[in-house]
Scaffold this motif. Structure first.
Motif, mmCIF file in Angstrom:
data_model
loop_
_atom_site.group_PDB
_atom_site.id
_atom_site.type_symbol
_atom_site.label_atom_id
_atom_site.label_comp_id
_atom_site.label_asym_id
_atom_site.label_seq_id
_atom_site.Cartn_x
_atom_site.Cartn_y
_atom_site.Cartn_z
ATOM 1 N N ARG A 1 0.200 -8.057 -2.987
ATOM 2 C CA ARG A 1 -0.252 -8.958 -1.670
ATOM 3 C C ARG A 1 0.831 -9.149 -0.637
ATOM 4 N N THR B 1 0.893 -1.055 0.057
ATOM 5 C CA THR B 1 -0.096 0.018 0.033
ATOM 6 C C THR B 1 0.615 1.193 0.227
ATOM 7 N N GLU C 1 2.742 -14.863 2.154
ATOM 8 C CA GLU C 1 2.490 -15.869 3.129
ATOM 9 C C GLU C 1 3.747 -16.112 4.002
ATOM 10 N N TRP D 1 2.723 -3.738 3.892
ATOM 11 C CA TRP D 1 1.291 -4.110 3.385
ATOM 12 C C TRP D 1 0.350 -3.749 4.439
#
Length: 130
Positions: free
Chosen positions: A56, A4, A59, A85
C-alpha cells in the motif's frame, strides 16, 4: 509486490540512499523522522520497501519522514510514491511562463483531432514569426 505493476520509483530512491557508504537501514531509519508528528520510519519498514513487500502507498507522515531522512524535498518523495503506487507521473510546469501554462491547461482533455488542429495553428504562427 511493491505497489502496482510498473514503476518502483520510491523504492529506487531509498535504494540509492542505502547504496551510499555512510548509509544503512538503521542510519536511514534514525534520520527518517516526520517533522510534523515526530513519528519515525522503522528499519524494518525500509527493508520491506526495498525488497518489494510494501503493498500500500505510504501515509503522508511516512513520506514526510522519508523526505527528512533522505534529505530531499517532500515533493520528490510524493512524486515517487504517486508513480509507484498510482502509476501517476506528474509534469513540472513551474519553469514555464504563465501564458504557456494556461495554454497547456486548455489542451488537456482535447481530442486527438483538436490537438492536431491546435498544433497546425501553432506551427503556422511560428513560421510567420521567423
Amino acid at each position: 509486490m511493491n505497489g502496482t505493476a510498473g514503476s518502483d520509483a520510491l523504492t529506487q530512491m531509498v535504494r540509492a540512499a542505502l547504496d551510499r557508504p555512510d548509509m544503512s537501514y538503521p542510519a536511514l531509519a534514525a534520520a527518517a523522522v516526520d517533522p510534523e508528528s515526530g513519528e519515525r520510519v522503522s528499519a524494518t519498514w525500509l527493508h520491506k520497501l526495498v525488497h518489494g513487500n510494501v503493498v500500500r502507498a505510504p501515509e503522508v507522515r511516512v513520506l514526510r519522514a522519508l523526505a527528512a531522512g533522505l534529505k530531499v524535498p517532500l515533493l520528490d518523495v510524493q512524486r515517487a510514491a504517486a508513480e509507484q503506487w498510482l502509476q501517476y507521473t506528474s509534469t513540472e510546469l513551474s519553469g514555464l511562463p504563465e501564458d504557456v501554462r494556461v495554454i497547456l491547461g486548455h489542451l488537456e482533455g482535447m481530442t486527438p483531432g483538436d490537438l492536431s488542429r491546435v498544433r497546425a495553428v501553432i506551427e503556422a504562427l511560428s513560421t510567420k514569426s521567423n
